[in-house]
Design a protein around this motif. Structure first.
Motif, PDB file in Angstrom:
ATOM      1  N   GLY A   1       0.795  -1.221   0.000  1.00  0.00           N
ATOM      2  CA  GLY A   1       0.000   0.000   0.000  1.00  0.00           C
ATOM      3  C   GLY A   1       0.826   1.268   0.000  1.00  0.00           C
ATOM      4  N   ARG A   2       2.127   1.119  -0.162  1.00  0.00           N
ATOM      5  CA  ARG A   2       3.005   2.283  -0.225  1.00  0.00           C
ATOM      6  C   ARG A   2       4.182   1.978  -1.157  1.00  0.00           C
ATOM      7  NH1 ARG A   2       5.706   2.380   5.771  1.00  0.00           N
ATOM      8  NH2 ARG A   2       6.731   0.398   5.537  1.00  0.00           N
ATOM      9  N   PRO A   3       4.796   3.027  -1.698  1.00  0.00           N
ATOM     10  CA  PRO A   3       5.847   2.805  -2.695  1.00  0.00           C
ATOM     11  C   PRO A   3       7.254   2.686  -2.128  1.00  0.00           C
ATOM     12  CG  PRO A   3       5.326   5.131  -2.598  1.00  0.00           C
ATOM     13  CD  PRO A   3       4.407   4.433  -1.619  1.00  0.00           C
ATOM     14  N   THR A   4       7.402   2.739  -0.814  1.00  0.00           N
ATOM     15  CA  THR A   4       8.739   2.822  -0.236  1.00  0.00           C
ATOM     16  C   THR A   4       9.449   1.467  -0.197  1.00  0.00           C
ATOM     17  OG1 THR A   4       7.758   2.631   1.962  1.00  0.00           O
ATOM     18  CG2 THR A   4       8.211   4.840   1.159  1.00  0.00           C
ATOM     19  N   VAL A   5      10.757   1.541  -0.322  1.00  0.00           N
ATOM     20  CA  VAL A   5      11.622   0.372  -0.215  1.00  0.00           C
ATOM     21  C   VAL A   5      12.669   0.676   0.850  1.00  0.00           C
ATOM     22  CG1 VAL A   5      11.290  -0.444  -2.567  1.00  0.00           C
ATOM     23  CG2 VAL A   5      13.069   1.240  -2.133  1.00  0.00           C
ATOM     24  N   PRO A   6      13.326  -0.306   1.386  1.00  0.00           N
ATOM     25  CA  PRO A   6      13.352  -1.705   0.985  1.00  0.00           C
ATOM     26  C   PRO A   6      12.166  -2.500   1.519  1.00  0.00           C
ATOM     27  CG  PRO A   6      14.810  -1.398   2.855  1.00  0.00           C
ATOM     28  CD  PRO A   6      14.286  -0.029   2.476  1.00  0.00           C
ATOM     29  N   VAL A   7      11.853  -3.553   0.764  1.00  0.00           N
ATOM     30  CA  VAL A   7      10.841  -4.518   1.172  1.00  0.00           C
ATOM     31  C   VAL A   7      11.377  -5.897   0.804  1.00  0.00           C
ATOM     32  CG1 VAL A   7       8.484  -5.352   0.864  1.00  0.00           C
ATOM     33  CG2 VAL A   7       8.940  -2.900   0.783  1.00  0.00           C
ATOM     34  N   LEU A   8      11.314  -6.812   1.763  1.00  0.00           N
ATOM     35  CA  LEU A   8      11.743  -8.186   1.520  1.00  0.00           C
ATOM     36  C   LEU A   8      10.516  -9.044   1.259  1.00  0.00           C
ATOM     37  CD1 LEU A   8      14.178 -10.152   1.479  1.00  0.00           C
ATOM     38  CD2 LEU A   8      13.692 -10.600   3.900  1.00  0.00           C
ATOM     39  N   ARG A   9      10.529  -9.730   0.119  1.00  0.00           N
ATOM     40  CA  ARG A   9       9.457 -10.673  -0.226  1.00  0.00           C
ATOM     41  C   ARG A   9       9.935 -12.058   0.194  1.00  0.00           C
ATOM     42  NH1 ARG A   9       7.880 -14.315  -4.190  1.00  0.00           N
ATOM     43  NH2 ARG A   9       5.667 -14.200  -4.783  1.00  0.00           N
ATOM     44  N   ILE A  10       9.150 -12.686   1.061  1.00  0.00           N
ATOM     45  CA  ILE A  10       9.501 -13.998   1.609  1.00  0.00           C
ATOM     46  C   ILE A  10       8.461 -14.997   1.143  1.00  0.00           C
ATOM     47  CG2 ILE A  10       9.924 -15.309   3.715  1.00  0.00           C
ATOM     48  CD1 ILE A  10      10.220 -12.458   5.098  1.00  0.00           C
ATOM     49  N   GLU A  11       8.898 -15.931   0.302  1.00  0.00           N
ATOM     50  CA  GLU A  11       7.983 -16.971  -0.174  1.00  0.00           C
ATOM     51  C   GLU A  11       8.318 -18.278   0.533  1.00  0.00           C
ATOM     52  OE1 GLU A  11       6.388 -19.115  -4.258  1.00  0.00           O
ATOM     53  OE2 GLU A  11       7.609 -17.298  -4.402  1.00  0.00           O
ATOM     54  N   SER A  12       7.329 -18.817   1.250  1.00  0.00           N
ATOM     55  CA  SER A  12       7.526 -20.053   1.997  1.00  0.00           C
ATOM     56  C   SER A  12       7.426 -21.249   1.064  1.00  0.00           C
ATOM     57  CB  SER A  12       6.473 -20.175   3.096  1.00  0.00           C
ATOM     58  OG  SER A  12       6.585 -19.095   3.993  1.00  0.00           O
ATOM     59  N   GLU A  13       7.847 -22.400   1.568  1.00  0.00           N
ATOM     60  CA  GLU A  13       7.805 -23.621   0.766  1.00  0.00           C
ATOM     61  C   GLU A  13       6.386 -23.989   0.352  1.00  0.00           C
ATOM     62  OE1 GLU A  13       9.968 -26.914   2.364  1.00  0.00           O
ATOM     63  OE2 GLU A  13      11.729 -25.696   2.781  1.00  0.00           O
ATOM     64  N   ASP A  14       5.391 -23.580   1.152  1.00  0.00           N
ATOM     65  CA  ASP A  14       3.997 -23.891   0.814  1.00  0.00           C
ATOM     66  C   ASP A  14       3.419 -22.904  -0.195  1.00  0.00           C
ATOM     67  OD1 ASP A  14       3.502 -21.580   2.261  1.00  0.00           O
ATOM     68  OD2 ASP A  14       2.384 -22.560   3.859  1.00  0.00           O
ATOM     69  N   GLY A  15       4.238 -21.936  -0.634  1.00  0.00           N
ATOM     70  CA  GLY A  15       3.788 -20.975  -1.636  1.00  0.00           C
ATOM     71  C   GLY A  15       3.211 -19.692  -1.074  1.00  0.00           C
ATOM     72  N   SER A  16       3.041 -19.623   0.251  1.00  0.00           N
ATOM     73  CA  SER A  16       2.524 -18.388   0.842  1.00  0.00           C
ATOM     74  C   SER A  16       3.608 -17.312   0.793  1.00  0.00           C
ATOM     75  CB  SER A  16       2.058 -18.630   2.277  1.00  0.00           C
ATOM     76  OG  SER A  16       3.151 -19.012   3.087  1.00  0.00           O
ATOM     77  N   VAL A  17       3.174 -16.051   0.698  1.00  0.00           N
ATOM     78  CA  VAL A  17       4.108 -14.937   0.554  1.00  0.00           C
ATOM     79  C   VAL A  17       3.876 -13.928   1.666  1.00  0.00           C
ATOM     80  CG1 VAL A  17       4.814 -13.009  -0.921  1.00  0.00           C
ATOM     81  CG2 VAL A  17       4.261 -15.221  -1.943  1.00  0.00           C
ATOM     82  N   GLU A  18       4.969 -13.483   2.273  1.00  0.00           N
ATOM     83  CA  GLU A  18       4.951 -12.429   3.291  1.00  0.00           C
ATOM     84  C   GLU A  18       5.815 -11.284   2.773  1.00  0.00           C
ATOM     85  OE1 GLU A  18       6.608 -11.657   7.833  1.00  0.00           O
ATOM     86  OE2 GLU A  18       6.601 -13.686   7.021  1.00  0.00           O
ATOM     87  N   TRP A  19       5.365 -10.067   2.991  1.00  0.00           N
ATOM     88  CA  TRP A  19       6.122  -8.876   2.597  1.00  0.00           C
ATOM     89  C   TRP A  19       6.591  -8.185   3.870  1.00  0.00           C
ATOM     90  CZ3 TRP A  19       6.835  -7.585  -2.584  1.00  0.00           C
ATOM     91  CH2 TRP A  19       6.106  -8.350  -3.498  1.00  0.00           C
ATOM     92  N   LEU A  20       7.893  -7.984   3.977  1.00  0.00           N
ATOM     93  CA  LEU A  20       8.479  -7.391   5.174  1.00  0.00           C
ATOM     94  C   LEU A  20       9.127  -6.049   4.817  1.00  0.00           C
ATOM     95  CD1 LEU A  20       9.170  -7.777   8.187  1.00  0.00           C
ATOM     96  CD2 LEU A  20      11.254  -8.951   7.451  1.00  0.00           C
ATOM     97  N   PRO A  21       8.468  -4.933   5.163  1.00  0.00           N
ATOM     98  CA  PRO A  21       9.078  -3.628   4.916  1.00  0.00           C
ATOM     99  C   PRO A  21       9.985  -3.225   6.085  1.00  0.00           C
ATOM    100  CG  PRO A  21       6.834  -3.345   5.679  1.00  0.00           C
ATOM    101  CD  PRO A  21       7.102  -4.840   5.633  1.00  0.00           C
TER     102      PRO A  21
END
Length: 86
Positions: A52-72
């Motif tokens: 919901g915002r354009p700022t970085v850095p953001v880490l995209r974490i994809e788990s083995e089950d395919g779920s994705v978490e975004w960590l700003p």
């Protein structure tokens, strides 16, 4: 340096917060795919759609089950990397 699958760092080279995260990656010997949001507008769109915002850095974490978490936030990303790889 070990390449880590499932992780991607959305960043750009002149961003000082991104530089902190890249320095932590180097110190830990971890190689993560870098996705430059200034060079590729699609990456910028992905960050905005996910956070919901354009700022970085953001880490995209994809788990083995395919779920994705975004960590700003650089501090949170560095803490995550230290906990996982330190």
């Amino acid at each position: 340096m070990s390449n880590v699958s499932g992780l991607a760092l959305y960043q750009y080279m002149s961003c000082p917060y991104c530089a902190r995260v890249r320095a932590a990656m180097e110190a830990l010997g971890v190689e993560i795919e870098l996705r430059d949001t200034r060079m590729n507008p699609a990456f910028s769109d992905e960050v905005f759609d996910a956070t919901g915002r354009p700022t970085v850095p953001v880490l995209r974490i994809e788990s083995e089950d395919g779920s994705v978490e975004w960590l700003p936030e650089s501090r949170d990303i560095i803490a995550y990397l230290q906990n996982r790889f330190g």
